[in-house]
Design a protein around this motif. Structure first.
Motif: not given
Lengths: 293, 396, 328
Positions: B174, B179, B201-204, B212
């Protein structure tokens, strides 16, 4: 077992593994914020320092982080005590906002000092255990390193809880929390005990930092999110309750994991905060809390 | 009382005004650099700074440019677009630099395009991969790196020539980078006839991507394409093993999957085996000066460079050549020199700008035996790709 | 406008005129940008002061309104709303947003209030990042409010105008019934409620006014830098910066936010050019020193010093009080 059920149980178990570390972080803040009423916005920064201590030991002296985390904890205990005496105690009786400002300033100084000393580079700590195939039973798998962190965190969670409930220091601590005017009359050295419990709370963050190291990458601002998460945990568990914070941590870990599984991982942090707002507005004593002190 | 305060404020104001204009040293050529020395992207800003440092020493050791020493003027954008905009003004209006290099991230670079165009000063973009930075078609903007569309195109080209798989899943971080790469791949894969079966999508910052990856596994894609930054690569591959995700191709948009440490025990180790990645540059890249840059970098900073450092290095080298070719520091002349530049070879490969975009060759690499090998395009390849990637259960 | 009689109104107009004329003397656009930022943050600090200073409600989530101002302007404009109307509408949206947030968070007190303001702002930031409709992490280009020629001069003057309006609102608040109610809430909310002040209502009004001004600031800022991402106009750092500026200058004082913005932002820009990476450290150290040595902020501290020497007129007294210390 049907597929949706195994998925759900797996998500819960993954969440519990993370949650144990959250519990440790949350209990540390519960001591500082819940019991001592110090609004510590530097909790995540202290956690970050704990990670760096453990990382330096690993990187320079090849100390396994599963031993190094103990040194992180000790280091942060001493460091936390010094910070308390130098910077927190002088503003102990000031308003919440002064405390928030002060601890925000401390957090900035910690993060930037670390960046100046070690650079902003990302680091990771790879030990054999993290890269081994997971521990599996039936349809479920669990990361070995996370499992070990879970067990260690569990020991410290129970240890801290017992310490606060049973030891003389723990009793003194609770006495101060209940009534800071009367406590000194009972022969309690308030300054010492407060410094001690602040240091203890910070040490918990340090231990958790050490244990998180194999799972996260390290960079100076890694702790930022954990400050807010720690407050969420304390509120979930009910103010002033050490046990509540432990449960709050586990709940938060599971919430995140379930959110990731069903809504998408990018929403996990947002759901944390929404949960926090819901609890604050609907049941301010926390999900498991007794009446707020 | 209040008047005194007002007086104090006015004094402060004038102090600020007095301090700010600084005379530039005579007899040097000043090049402005905007990068992220602090803030969330400081790690990359550091790579930039290191790359620039090596380049400037090389340039000045050779006697500088047009007989003058080159001087770098850094502006820290604190990883914020608005600060980068302010940087353009500081470097151009006040410090009178002859051209600009930067910024680091795509966001910050996008933000400075307009001010650069209105200031009419040449800019070389070293690292911004998102393609919207080139949307303006400004004649003052030159990008030395390849963009997200090039990544997707190269990956799809490679896949087409190597078994032409049918389905693809995209997993991305993200961020602007993630993106941008997702969008590029999603559009181009569909156009190329691949079915996009999952977009995740993932949050690092959260370390657990298993949920995911499990959802990706459910769709059983032939190809997984990771658009992720830096060290996520290690975690993604480890957790792919844990959830037993077995696509035929693990592909990726570089960064972490192209980092020097990734295939080593300090990175993902054995889990890195068989992953494909696009790469802008590798220390082993078949271009003269690559290995020397790697060696010099290692000597100075005790680590192997990521390609960001190389891109910064090459941006400054290119700037120096352009100023030399322009025979002066007039902005329009430097711009035209960049436009007409045709560098047959450099440590970063040939450099030639087409409408501001360097036609940089994107390499496809695969990790084999703990090392990156170029597998595509065929004329630069040193080994054959291993396809499909063995199932995790069959790996030792 | 009881607060502004006689020489005071001339002083204010004089200072504003000086500020407005500054661009004539500034050497280049860069310095103008620095001044734009300083004046804008003075305006934001003044807006925050209504809630954080007079009402003593310590919001660390004001970036939410700032961000709504910037994003609202960009998105409304993209949907063919005329430029200046989209600035106004997004400020109204932010005000409505403040009404919703306020009705929830004002039930909470102390650190819980502060934390929930942060939580709201973070939820907003994360949502914008996750939603492609709002540009996601890639960001949005914003329309320019002014033509290129006098671009920064016009932005600077708009910031001066916003600061002027914010100052008037503050000046009115400091001497009006509304303001006295807010200060009563700050000193002791329970007592204030007991004497019949509708505390929730007044706090909410203060927040809505504050959000409106903050969103206008956000719109200006977003347009001036022409490109916005969640990490710039919705970053929690901005909330902290606004609060610290006001606290440094003196919360609950009229001049505090202005002094704070001048000092902090000028220092930050100078330090940055001088010390490169280390400039952030100076920021943290500055905060710690202020909390330890000047808890009332600079203006508050000076006032105390001044009051010790000469007896102040009684009407100035409430201004010197800060939320930190309670009444004096």
């Amino acid at each position: 077992m049907p597929r949706f059920l195994t998925d759900f149980i797996q998500a819960c178990m993954d969440g519990l593994l993370t949650g144990a570390l959250y519990a440790l972080i949350g209990m540390g803040l519960a001591l500082i914020f819940g019991v001592m009423r110090i609004v510590n916005f530097a909790h995540g920064a202290f956690l970050m320092v704990g990670m760096y201590v453990s990382w330096v030991l690993f990187d320079k002296f090849q100390v396994n982080p599963y031993i190094g985390f103990l040194i992180s904890g000790l280091f942060l205990f001493v460091f936390g005590y010094l910070v308390y005496r130098a910077l927190i105690q002088p503003i102990r009786d000031r308003s919440d906002f002064m405390q928030i400002l002060m601890t925000t300033g401390i957090a900035l100084i910690l993060v930037d000092s670390v960046q100046l000393k070690f650079g902003a580079d990302y680091h990771q700590t790879i030990i054999d255990l993290t890269n081994r195939p997971p521990f599996s039973f039936g349809a479920f798998t669990l990361n070995r390193a996370a499992l070990l962190s879970f067990v260690i965190a569990g020991v410290f969670i129970v240890g801290l809880q017992q310490f606060v409930v049973r030891s003389r220091t723990g009793q003194a601590l609770r006495a101060i929390a209940q009534n800071r005017e009367v406590a000194p009359l009972m022969g309690i050295n308030v300054t010492m005990i407060q410094g001690f419990s602040f240091a203890l709370g910070i040490a918990m963050a340090g231990l958790a930092g050490g244990l998180l190291l194999p799972a996260l990458y390290l960079f100076p601002s890694v702790g930022e999110d954990y400050t807010l998460k720690a407050f969420v945990i304390v509120v979930l568990g009910g103010m002033g309750s050490i046990e509540g914070a432990a449960i709050g941590g586990l709940v938060l870990g599971m919430t995140e994991s379930i959110t990731s599984a069903y809504l998408g991982q990018q929403w996990a942090l947002a759901v944390d905060f929404i949960l926090f707002l819901l609890v604050l507005s609907l049941k301010p004593s926390g999900i498991f809390g007794r009446q707020r002190a | 009382m209040r008047t005194r305060l007002i007086a104090a404020i006015l004094i402060l104001f004038s102090a600020v005004c007095l301090v700010t204009p600084m005379a530039s040293a005579q007899g040097t050529i000043k090049i402005g650099v905007i990068t992220s020395l602090t803030g969330s992207q400081a790690a990359f800003g550091e790579a930039h700074k290191n790359g620039y440092a090596i380049a400037i020493d090389e340039i000045n050791a050779k006697g500088g440019v047009l007989g003058k020493k080159v001087e770098l003027d850094f502006y820290d954008d604190q990883s914020k677009p608005d600060q980068a905009v302010q940087g353009v003004s500081k470097l151009v209006d006040q410090d009178h630099v002859v051209m600009l290099l930067g910024a680091y991230s795509s966001e910050n670079t996008k933000a400075i395009i307009n001010p650069v165009s209105t200031h009419q000063i040449p800019l070389i973009i070293p690292t911004a991969t998102a393609d919207n930075v080139m949307d303006s078609k400004s004649p003052w903007v030159f990008r030395i790196c390849a963009g997200a569309n090039d990544y997707a195109r190269a990956t799809l080209e490679f896949l087409k020539h190597n078994g032409s798989p049918k389905t693809i899943a995209i997993v991305y971080e993200k961020t602007n980078f993630g993106q941008a790469n997702m969008q590029a791949m999603k559009e181009q894969a569909t156009a190329a006839g691949l079915q996009v079966v999952a977009v995740e999508e993932y949050e690092a910052k959260a370390p657990d991507y298993k949920a995911v990856l499990r959802r990706v596994k459910d769709k059983n894609p032939d190809v997984v394409y990771f658009g992720s930054y830096l060290l996520d690569a290690t975690t993604l591959m480890r957790q792919s093993m844990e959830v037993d995700l077995n696509p035929k191709y693990y592909t990726s948009a570089g960064t972490g999957f192209a980092a020097a440490e990734f295939p080593t025990p300090k990175g993902a180790g054995r889990n890195a085996e068989f992953t494909f990645s696009v790469s802008q540059w590798l220390p082993d890249a078949p271009w003269p000066g690559s290995k020397e840059f790697d060696a010099e970098y290692f000597k100075r900073f005790n680590s192997h460079p990521q390609y960001h450092a190389m891109q910064a290095y090459q941006s400054l080298q290119t700037a120096a050549i352009a100023i030399t070719n322009a025979k002066g520091t007039d902005a329009a002349k430097i711009r035209d020199a960049l436009k007409n530049l045709n560098l047959k070879t450099s440590a970063f490969g040939p450099v030639k700008f087409d409408n501001g975009q360097n036609l940089h060759t994107v390499l496809i690499t695969q990790v084999q035996g703990g090392k990156y090998h170029v597998v595509f395009p065929a004329n630069l390849a040193d080994v054959k790709p291993v396809i499909p990637a063995p199932r995790w259960a069959d790996r030792k | 406008m009881t607060a502004l009689r006689g020489w005071r109104i001339f002083a204010l107009l004089g200072v504003t005129a000086v500020f407005a004329c500054l661009p004539l003397f500034l050497p280049n656009d860069y310095v103008l940008q620095v001044f734009f930022r300083i004046v804008l943050f003075a305006a934001l600090g003044l807006a925050w002061n209504l809630v954080g200073g007079y009402a003593g409600q310590l919001s660390l989530g004001h970036v939410a309104y700032f961000g709504v101002g910037a994003y609202g302007m960009a998105m409304l404009y993209a949907h063919h709303v005329p430029l200046w109307l989209s600035v106004l509408f997004s400020a109204l949206i932010a005000t409505g947003f403040a009404a919703i947030i306020g009705s929830i968070v004002f039930r909470l007190r102390g650190p819980y209030f502060t934390l929930s303001t942060i939580a709201f702002a973070e939820v907003l930031r994360l949502s914008v990042t996750n939603l492609p409709a709002a540009g996601g992490a890639i960001g949005l280009s914003t329309p320019a409010l002014f033509p290129p020629g006098a671009f920064w001069k016009m932005f600077y003057l708009s910031a001066v105008a916003l600061a002027f309006v914010s100052f008037l609102v503050n000046a009115w608040t400091s001497r009006s019934r509304f303001g006295y109610y807010l200060m009563a809430i700050r000193e002791d909310e329970d007592t204030a409620a007991a004497v019949g002040i509708d505390t929730a209502n007044y706090k909410l009004r203060a927040l809505m006014a504050s959000a409106f001004l903050t969103a206008l600031g956000g719109g200006l800022y977003g347009s001036a830098f022409q490109f916005i991402v969640p990490d710039s106009v919705l970053s929690g750092e901005i909330s902290v910066q606004i609060a610290i500026i006001t606290m440094l200058g003196g919360a609950g004082t009229l001049l505090g936010p202005v002094v704070g913005a001048v000092l902090l932002l000028a220092a930050s820009e100078l330090f940055k050019n001088k010390f490169q990476e280390s400039h952030l450290l100076t920021y943290g150290i500055l905060i710690v020193i202020v909390v330890l040595v000047l808890p009332e902020g600079i203006v508050g501290g000076l006032k105390q010093l001044f009051q010790r020497k000469t007896k102040p007129p009684a009407s100035v007294a409430p201004l010197a009080a800060t939320p930190a210390q309670g009444g004096d």
